[in-house]
Write an enzyme that holds these catalytic residues in place. Structure first.
Site, mmCIF file in Angstrom:
data_model
loop_
_atom_site.group_PDB
_atom_site.id
_atom_site.type_symbol
_atom_site.label_atom_id
_atom_site.label_comp_id
_atom_site.label_asym_id
_atom_site.label_seq_id
_atom_site.Cartn_x
_atom_site.Cartn_y
_atom_site.Cartn_z
ATOM 1 N N HIS A 1 -1.443 5.176 8.696
ATOM 2 C CA HIS A 1 -1.194 3.973 7.898
ATOM 3 C C HIS A 1 -0.712 4.391 6.510
ATOM 4 C CE1 HIS A 1 -2.321 -0.420 7.154
ATOM 5 N NE2 HIS A 1 -1.677 -0.412 8.302
ATOM 6 N N ASP B 1 -5.370 0.450 -4.648
ATOM 7 C CA ASP B 1 -3.912 0.383 -4.766
ATOM 8 C C ASP B 1 -3.441 -1.003 -5.200
ATOM 9 O OD1 ASP B 1 -4.871 -0.617 -2.385
ATOM 10 O OD2 ASP B 1 -3.396 0.362 -1.112
ATOM 11 N N HIS B 2 -4.246 -2.037 -4.898
ATOM 12 C CA HIS B 2 -3.904 -3.431 -5.215
ATOM 13 C C HIS B 2 -5.036 -4.308 -4.715
ATOM 14 C CE1 HIS B 2 -3.321 -3.939 -0.982
ATOM 15 N NE2 HIS B 2 -2.570 -2.853 -0.991
ATOM 16 N N THR C 1 -1.494 4.426 3.313
ATOM 17 C CA THR C 1 -2.153 5.204 2.260
ATOM 18 C C THR C 1 -2.246 6.686 2.615
ATOM 19 O OG1 THR C 1 -3.333 3.229 1.558
ATOM 20 C CG2 THR C 1 -4.189 5.324 0.773
ATOM 21 N N SER D 1 0.816 -1.216 0.000
ATOM 22 C CA SER D 1 0.000 0.000 0.000
ATOM 23 C C SER D 1 0.848 1.264 0.000
ATOM 24 C CB SER D 1 -0.923 0.024 1.219
ATOM 25 O OG SER D 1 -1.895 -0.974 1.108
#
Lengths: 482, 482
Positions: free
Chosen positions: A123, A297-298, A125, A72
């Site tokens: 975190h 993001d994934h 992101t 991330s």
């Protein structure tokens, strides 16, 4: 490239430039996540489409410089800065030098800015939009940078990185109270839903949990705001700025549920994301000047709807998946373990392993509607008692019944869906690289990320020089030193 | 719905109507299939994008009336007719009544038509454009209907359903020679690459194998044409028609490799699809009147790029996948089994299980570059000797090294990628239902599928009436019969 449907490309066309940008990042939301939520809503709410279905414009490839499977940090840095970097990097390049971000550049241009997340605000992101550190786990440093970032709205979890080390639950290693520091800078601090709802002016720092906010499936709506509520409030605050705004909204815990292979928690956090998208799209449709882009993001977990269970079980589960199994689940795996622990506490002295398995079985019955455990499943539970493996044993019990598969507790490389609506939408199409998304957003908002990067680098070098000379002065001349 | 970028919707706008439509169906091609092929081509050919990447416009949901996980019959019927039906149905509705198809309607309007596939031409996807049967396995009946369909180009495999039962390898139960029947209707028949390449006029029936064509990874290019070669030849034939053409191209075996969890075969058939797309897009860019749409019917295999192997192996495989492992594989699982069988034949009398495992190991070394089998892996091989499970044992050996996962030997429900280029492209956007794709293609080509459906239904009823009265006449009045 296809010939543009709209005639002319429009990045240079002011009429098509948005005044405002809302960037949604549903972390860990893969293509199957969208299908899962839509199939569920079709069955249980008679809704055939997700809020974002009609605005899908393509997909995004997500590899980082260090792996075909991004994390991330590198994933968010690509969106925030338009630059690919290594897994773990927070808005720094492969040489660990800071990179200008959309949020900081928008701030520098006088726009209102905001971040709304359901994880710790520190975190990977949100960190990648508002801080620069070489390693994502430096969350205390990230928090300190975030309150200097100038963001007008900061909503999420992670209070433990803002409280001084003396405070209960703090993870800081120093005595800084970043909440007080934020207040001194003019922020209003809120820590529950009511506090947020009653706000009418920014800037605001809202931290609703020591760590992440609760999964949607476990959330107490009287205490923690929903992602949609936070998004709505944040938009009402930032949209007062005549210079426009940049806001990043992360549906953070879609990813965490994927890591835990927790299908019901994953599903309910996707539905919360869908509701926040509805809020943002309603806003954008009303004002006509707002570009909404949503892109994960994934993917997380290697989720598949369908799973080959007949070969082991004599059950032909292929060519089906069953949302009704997830509909019966009333808590995350974590909430179930809490319930199991509570039952353990009430087991009599001399309780057997069978008693312990019975305690788990009772929780599965109460919270997941599973009343048909096989002997083999009871044996699996027994084998994983007292270990984190119990999480995946429970996952398997639920997902076999739902005919859902997971292949990993980490991420996968699959392209993620790209959604866009509003002025400038024609720039988001086809299969794009994740860095292109960041570059185009910067261009549409007239933000010069390269210039900001140059400034940041100079700043860093000066700081390092100052620190070095301070160190040199402190340690004094050392004969023979290099 | 988003406001259309192009100003006006255009289904009614003749200027935006295509003269020709090429519909690609990469069967079993999921979102991860695209990422897999792109990652591979980036590493081994320095190509950063697939031919279709820049023309992705959205995605498609694929559920059928009988399941959230469709099969290829219901999936292709949705595209061919614009109607959802049950798994197994070939261009018939849920009451098993025939449905008008794009290909037959185009034929009826005087357009040139074609089908190019790498499976048996009688397999579910091409069958759903050119025949009407209640059950996909009725391939002899499908073949008979196909040579009556009027299609000008029919290229693929499946000769066994066209030869009379007396012929070697035939699967027919009657004496009809459909190849001769086709010739009588004016078709040129070809059965190898040279025959196809030397053709300059249609109509043509080209059957290059008794069953499916070989996987691309196994194909002898001197004998069987590639999908790109067939596509190119077919386009050169149908584009002579001034009334335009409708052509369906299926990359059929992407799906079969998914069923077999055969990653290298899956990859190479995707690359063959990519090359055929290049051919079609080049053609469409040149003439400006051709709409190219590409959309899978469903995902197969539950493929994930990334897989959680560290928990069992002490190897941290998460956050990676390795195309180099697939690069070393030189044959499909089937080709490997043939090689294993050949080695078995040379084992001496009294050969041990170890000798058999050694034979498999030698093939894995020669054809998959695997020289590091563990004792546990040799034990797995030994356990699956002589059984079809050996297929999945081999799959697992390769895919663990590649850090790839599969969750099923069947299909999954995930939305599939939608690609479109050319006049009318603006109608293909967002997340669409699979039936919308068929409906819009019909509308763009001015094809009245409902009218054709009504005609077909009348025809069927008349045939049934005629058969009934024939039966009544033959059996005569039977006192007391119902």
């Amino acid at each position: 490239m296809m010939s543009p449907v709209s005639g002319q490309p429009t990045a240079a066309d002011d009429a098509r430039r948005p005044t405002n940008v809302i960037l949604f990042i549903p972390d860990g939301f893969g293509p199957a996540s969208a299908t899962m939520a839509r199939d569920y809503l079709r069955k249980y709410e008679g809704v055939g489409e997700l809020a974002m279905d009609s605005i899908q414009t393509g997909s995004v490839r997500t590899f980082s410089t260090s792996s075909r499977v991004t994390d991330s940090a590198a994933g968010a840095t690509a969106y925030a800065t338009g630059v690919k970097t290594y897994n773990g990097a927070i808005a720094v390049d492969t040489l660990q030098r800071p990179l200008g971000t959309l949020l900081r550049a928008a701030e520098g241009r006088g726009m209102a800015t905001g971040m709304v997340v359901t994880s710790r605000i520190t975190h990977a992101t949100p960190a990648s939009f508002s801080s620069h550190v070489p390693e994502r786990w430096m969350e205390n440093e990230i928090a300190a940078q975030q309150i200097q970032s100038g963001a007008d709205v900061i909503l999420g979890g992670g209070m433990r990185h803002f409280l001084p080390s003396s405070a209960e639950g703090s993870e800081r290693e120093d005595d800084r109270n970043l909440i007080d520091e934020a207040r001194a800078k003019g922020y209003t601090f809120v820590d529950d839903r009511d506090g947020l709802m009653n706000l009418s002016n920014g800037p605001v720092l809202g931290l609703f949990s020591m760590s992440h906010l609760d999964y949607e499936i476990d959330r107490d709506p009287a205490v923690q705001p929903s992602l949609a509520e936070m998004t709505d409030k944040a938009l009402s605050l930032v949209s007062k700025d005549k210079d426009g705004y940049f806001m990043m909204v992360e549906a953070s815990r879609v990813d965490h549920a994927g890591h835990g292979n927790d299908a019901a928690a994953h599903l309910k956090d996707i539905i919360a994301y869908n509701e926040a998208m509805e809020v943002a799209l309603k806003h954008a449709r009303r004002d006509g000047n707002t570009l909404v882009v949503s892109v994960s993001d994934h993917e997380t977990g290697g989720l598949t709807l369908g799973r080959d269970i007949h070969k082991e079980d004599g059950v032909d589960g292929v060519y089906a998946w069953h949302p009704e199994v997830l509909h019966r689940v009333e808590g995350s795996h974590g909430a179930m373990f809490d319930a199991v622990s509570a039952r353990y506490d009430h087991l009599p002295d001399g309780a057997t392993a069978t008693d312990s398995v019975d305690a788990v079985a009772a929780v599965l019955s109460n919270m997941a509607g599973i009343d048909d455990l096989t002997d083999a499943e009871r044996a699996s539970i027994q084998n994983s008692l007292g270990s984190y493996d119990l999480n995946y044993t429970v996952s398997d019990l639920i997902e076999r019944r739902a005919v859902i598969g997971w292949t990993t507790r980490g991420h996968t490389a699959v392209d993620v869906n790209l959604y866009a609506y509003g002025p400038g939408v024609e720039n988001f199409r086809g299969n794009m690289d994740n860095t292109e998304v960041g570059d185009i957003l910067a261009s549409l908002l007239n933000l010069d990320l390269d210039a900001l990067t140059a400034d940041l680098r100079e700043e860093t070098e000066e700081t390092q020089k100052a620190e070095k000379s301070k160190t040199d002065a402190t340690s004094g001349p050392s004969p023979g030193s290099e």
